[in-house]
Structure formats: C-alpha cells, structure tokens
Motif scaffolding. Structure first.
Motif, PDB file in Angstrom:
ATOM      1  N   THR A   1       0.848  -1.184   0.000  1.00  0.00           N
ATOM      2  CA  THR A   1       0.000   0.000   0.000  1.00  0.00           C
ATOM      3  C   THR A   1       0.885   1.236   0.000  1.00  0.00           C
ATOM      4  N   THR A   2       0.858   1.976  -1.114  1.00  0.00           N
ATOM      5  CA  THR A   2       1.778   3.085  -1.289  1.00  0.00           C
ATOM      6  C   THR A   2       1.018   4.335  -1.715  1.00  0.00           C
ATOM      7  N   PRO A   3       0.901   5.355  -0.855  1.00  0.00           N
ATOM      8  CA  PRO A   3       0.233   6.588  -1.259  1.00  0.00           C
ATOM      9  C   PRO A   3       1.152   7.468  -2.102  1.00  0.00           C
ATOM     10  N   HIS A   4       0.568   8.179  -3.042  1.00  0.00           N
ATOM     11  CA  HIS A   4       1.304   9.127  -3.870  1.00  0.00           C
ATOM     12  C   HIS A   4       0.568  10.465  -3.778  1.00  0.00           C
ATOM     13  N   ASP A   5       1.234  11.478  -3.294  1.00  0.00           N
ATOM     14  CA  ASP A   5       0.560  12.740  -3.012  1.00  0.00           C
ATOM     15  C   ASP A   5       0.700  13.777  -4.124  1.00  0.00           C
ATOM     16  N   THR A   6       1.212  13.393  -5.280  1.00  0.00           N
ATOM     17  CA  THR A   6       1.326  14.359  -6.365  1.00  0.00           C
ATOM     18  C   THR A   6      -0.049  14.682  -6.909  1.00  0.00           C
ATOM     19  N   PRO A   7      -0.309  15.971  -7.243  1.00  0.00           N
ATOM     20  CA  PRO A   7      -1.656  16.370  -7.640  1.00  0.00           C
ATOM     21  C   PRO A   7      -2.106  15.780  -8.965  1.00  0.00           C
ATOM     22  N   ASP A   8      -1.169  15.401  -9.855  1.00  0.00           N
ATOM     23  CA  ASP A   8      -1.543  14.873 -11.157  1.00  0.00           C
ATOM     24  C   ASP A   8      -1.448  13.351 -11.218  1.00  0.00           C
ATOM     25  N   VAL A   9      -1.463  12.678 -10.067  1.00  0.00           N
ATOM     26  CA  VAL A   9      -1.323  11.234 -10.035  1.00  0.00           C
ATOM     27  C   VAL A   9      -2.500  10.582 -10.758  1.00  0.00           C
ATOM     28  N   ARG A  10      -2.193   9.514 -11.479  1.00  0.00           N
ATOM     29  CA  ARG A  10      -3.228   8.783 -12.207  1.00  0.00           C
ATOM     30  C   ARG A  10      -3.143   7.302 -11.876  1.00  0.00           C
ATOM     31  N   LEU A  11      -4.249   6.621 -12.115  1.00  0.00           N
ATOM     32  CA  LEU A  11      -4.265   5.178 -11.936  1.00  0.00           C
ATOM     33  C   LEU A  11      -3.394   4.519 -12.997  1.00  0.00           C
ATOM     34  N   PRO A  12      -2.758   3.398 -12.677  1.00  0.00           N
ATOM     35  CA  PRO A  12      -1.988   2.675 -13.688  1.00  0.00           C
ATOM     36  C   PRO A  12      -2.916   2.070 -14.735  1.00  0.00           C
ATOM     37  N   ARG A  13      -2.358   1.791 -15.888  1.00  0.00           N
ATOM     38  CA  ARG A  13      -3.128   1.117 -16.924  1.00  0.00           C
ATOM     39  C   ARG A  13      -3.209  -0.366 -16.585  1.00  0.00           C
ATOM     40  N   ALA A  14      -4.379  -0.811 -16.197  1.00  0.00           N
ATOM     41  CA  ALA A  14      -4.567  -2.207 -15.790  1.00  0.00           C
ATOM     42  C   ALA A  14      -4.956  -3.019 -17.016  1.00  0.00           C
ATOM     43  N   ARG A  15      -4.106  -3.971 -17.382  1.00  0.00           N
ATOM     44  CA  ARG A  15      -4.283  -4.695 -18.634  1.00  0.00           C
ATOM     45  C   ARG A  15      -5.124  -5.954 -18.433  1.00  0.00           C
ATOM     46  N   ARG A  16      -5.827  -6.327 -19.468  1.00  0.00           N
ATOM     47  CA  ARG A  16      -6.723  -7.472 -19.382  1.00  0.00           C
ATOM     48  C   ARG A  16      -5.952  -8.779 -19.442  1.00  0.00           C
ATOM     49  N   TRP A  17      -6.410  -9.737 -18.663  1.00  0.00           N
ATOM     50  CA  TRP A  17      -5.808 -11.064 -18.608  1.00  0.00           C
ATOM     51  C   TRP A  17      -6.459 -11.969 -19.644  1.00  0.00           C
ATOM     52  N   VAL A  18      -5.667 -12.870 -20.218  1.00  0.00           N
ATOM     53  CA  VAL A  18      -6.215 -13.875 -21.123  1.00  0.00           C
ATOM     54  C   VAL A  18      -5.663 -15.244 -20.726  1.00  0.00           C
ATOM     55  N   PRO A  19      -6.453 -16.292 -20.904  1.00  0.00           N
ATOM     56  CA  PRO A  19      -5.979 -17.638 -20.546  1.00  0.00           C
ATOM     57  C   PRO A  19      -5.011 -18.172 -21.587  1.00  0.00           C
ATOM     58  N   SER A  20      -4.230 -19.150 -21.185  1.00  0.00           N
ATOM     59  CA  SER A  20      -3.368 -19.852 -22.118  1.00  0.00           C
ATOM     60  C   SER A  20      -4.222 -20.760 -23.007  1.00  0.00           C
ATOM     61  N   PRO A  21      -3.930 -20.817 -24.302  1.00  0.00           N
ATOM     62  CA  PRO A  21      -4.672 -21.754 -25.159  1.00  0.00           C
ATOM     63  C   PRO A  21      -4.456 -23.204 -24.765  1.00  0.00           C
ATOM     64  N   ALA A  22      -3.406 -23.473 -23.969  1.00  0.00           N
ATOM     65  CA  ALA A  22      -3.135 -24.833 -23.507  1.00  0.00           C
ATOM     66  C   ALA A  22      -3.911 -25.182 -22.245  1.00  0.00           C
ATOM     67  N   ASP A  23      -4.734 -24.265 -21.755  1.00  0.00           N
ATOM     68  CA  ASP A  23      -5.476 -24.515 -20.528  1.00  0.00           C
ATOM     69  C   ASP A  23      -6.467 -25.660 -20.724  1.00  0.00           C
ATOM     70  N   VAL A  24      -6.857 -26.274 -19.612  1.00  0.00           N
ATOM     71  CA  VAL A  24      -7.838 -27.362 -19.654  1.00  0.00           C
ATOM     72  C   VAL A  24      -9.156 -26.874 -20.233  1.00  0.00           C
ATOM     73  N   ASP A  25      -9.625 -25.711 -19.806  1.00  0.00           N
ATOM     74  CA  ASP A  25     -10.861 -25.128 -20.316  1.00  0.00           C
ATOM     75  C   ASP A  25     -10.720 -23.610 -20.270  1.00  0.00           C
ATOM     76  N   PRO A  26     -10.132 -22.992 -21.292  1.00  0.00           N
ATOM     77  CA  PRO A  26      -9.917 -21.535 -21.271  1.00  0.00           C
ATOM     78  C   PRO A  26     -11.194 -20.737 -21.053  1.00  0.00           C
ATOM     79  N   ALA A  27     -12.325 -21.213 -21.586  1.00  0.00           N
ATOM     80  CA  ALA A  27     -13.581 -20.467 -21.462  1.00  0.00           C
ATOM     81  C   ALA A  27     -14.024 -20.375 -20.007  1.00  0.00           C
ATOM     82  N   CYS A  28     -13.727 -21.390 -19.214  1.00  0.00           N
ATOM     83  CA  CYS A  28     -14.098 -21.379 -17.800  1.00  0.00           C
ATOM     84  C   CYS A  28     -13.356 -20.269 -17.072  1.00  0.00           C
TER      85      CYS A  28
END
Length: 297
Positions: A49-76
């Motif tokens: 947990t790290t606070p940042h007090d700069t006035p122009d602070v922004r949220l990080p770009r949170a990237r979408r996760w994808v399953p491995s095609p080798a997974d047992v059931d990627p759709a699950c």
C-alpha cells in the motif's frame, strides 16, 4: 478458521462483495490487447500500500488477462476473470489479474482462483492492495460457464512474524501477490510452508499464486479439508519466469521443481505431471496450471 464469504452472482451481490474488501476495477479500454496473461505478472506499481501525493497522479493502466490456449478449459477461466474485471471497473479504481488458476474443475462445476492487484484513487492519492477471489461456476445446459458465487480472500490483520516469515516477505526471489503476502504477514502460515519456500528459492525464482485465503475450504468436489485454509500449503504458478501452464515451459523445469518441493518436506506435491505414487505425488486437471505443495504440520 471461518469459511469465506459467499455472494450471489448478480451484479448487486458482486458489488457488495467487492465493496466490502475495497477491490478496485478497470475499464476494458484502459489498454489495447491482452498483456497481463498467464505468462506475465510484472506489477504495474510497487507491491504494498503506497500513497502518492502528487496532484496529477493517475491510476496505472490495468491490462486485461487472457488464458493460455493450452489450458484445460480456457472459457471457464475467462468467464471468471471477466466477471471480476467487468464488475470491478470504476473511474477511480483499477484492477489487474495476476493469474487465474483452478481451485477445482469437474464436468459441470468449477472453482477459479482469480489473483488480483488493485488500485484506488481518492483525493489525489493512489493506494494499492489486492485480493484473491474463489469464483464458482456451473455449466449446463449448453457449453457456457456461468458464475454462481464469489468467495473473497480474508487474510486477517498483520501480526507477529517468525524469522522465516520475515525472510519470505523480504525475499526478491519469492513473488507474492497481495493476498498471499497478507496471509504470511498475518502470522498464520506454518513455518513448514515458509522454510520450504525459502529452500526452493535458493534454486528457483518462485511465482506464488495462493497460500491460505481465497482457496476453497475443502478439496473441490469432496468433503476433505484442504491444506490451504489450514495454512499448510502453497501453490506456484510460475517458475523462473515460466508459467506452469505454458506449453513452452520445459517439462524438466516443472518436474525438477516438484521433486525439490518434496525434498523440502512436502508430503503431497501436485502438478501437471505424475512423478510417483500417492500421496507423495498426484496430478489431475485442476493442477494442470500450477504446482501444489502441502505439508503435514
């Protein structure tokens, strides 16, 4: 230990669950293309947990996760992860899925453990945290998976640490997601688990997914207690930077790690390869994507 909280799969119930633990969310348009997949878990910001007090602070770009095609059931897995990503998004919050592994998978029911890091923007400050969700799903009639319940992790407050716990928390060779780190900081994890992690980290860089909280109370589909909620087990999803589920990961790396876990005292090592008789070793569809190490004490 009390069991995890169960929530209905509807949007209102899910948001109650997320609000109760301050899970952050992300917008689908925050970054193009799948990047935070089963092959990557590099944090967007420093863990903790790290606070940042700069006035122009922004949220990080949170990237979408994808399953491995080798997974047992990627759709699950995709159904579970997209539920967390979709219902958690906000203009003031962001969430990134570090990994999604099975807590159990049968023909028509499943548990997917969605391991997250999250951020919240409030009054010009960003704080980071994270939780692991035991997402329950069912299927039928038809091939589609449907989320039926959410069980958020509840690690408990920080408490006194043993020397082994302090060493694990300080190690740069043991990558701990927020819920697993909080489990260890709570003082509830047995030293057998911690000393095994330390021993393995001498030869391997370990990506831990789940320790205690956020895991099913029982071995999925049975009435047997899992070693995880008893704080006597940990799961590894990545070894030396290679996801266990990735078909490009050398078999010898995974089997060598499994044997090393047994040598460190694990009585019950599970993974994608069957190396010997039970109970020392086991393999099934649930453990196709990670290595489980359980301890008797």
């Amino acid at each position: 230990m009390t069991g995890p909280m169960s929530q209905p799969a509807g949007r209102r119930g899910f948001l109650v669950a997320l609000g109760a633990i301050a899970l952050a969310g992300c917008t689908d348009s925050s970054a193009p293309g799948p990047v935070a997949s089963s092959g990557s878990s590099t944090p967007d910001v420093t863990p903790g947990t790290t606070p940042h007090d700069t006035p122009d602070v922004r949220l990080p770009r949170a990237r979408r996760w994808v399953p491995s095609p080798a997974d047992v059931d990627p759709a699950c897995k995709l159904a579970a992860v997209r539920t967390v990503e979709r219902h958690g998004r906000s203009t003031t919050t962001a969430v990134r899925v570090i990994d999604a592994q099975y807590g159990g998978i049968l023909d028509d029911t499943a548990s997917v453990l969605v391991v997250c890091r999250s951020w919240r923007l409030s009054h010009g400050r960003v704080t980071t945290d994270g939780h692991t969700f035991d997402v329950r799903l069912s299927r039928g009639p038809g091939p589609a998976w449907r989320v039926t319940a959410i069980h958020p992790s509840r690690p408990g407050p920080p408490a006194g640490h043993t020397p082994a716990a302090r060493r694990v928390l300080a190690s740069h060779r043991i990558d701990l997601p927020p819920a697993a780190r909080a489990d260890i900081a709570s003082g509830q994890v047995h030293d057998s688990v911690l000393t095994a992690m330390l021993g393995l980290s001498r030869s391997y860089r370990i990506g831990v997914s789940v320790v205690r909280s956020g895991h099913p109370i029982h071995v999925f589909g049975t009435d047997r207690l899992s070693d995880h909620p008893q704080a006597r087990a940990f799961d590894t999803w990545r070894i030396d930077g290679h996801p266990v589920v990735d078909p490009g990961t050398p078999e010898r790396l995974v089997t060598g790690y499994m044997r090393a876990a047994a040598a460190e005292g694990s009585y019950n090592v599970g993974g994608p390869y069957l190396l010997g008789p039970a109970p020392q070793y086991f393999s099934d569809a649930t453990h196709h994507d990670h290595v489980h190490a359980g301890f008797a004490t």
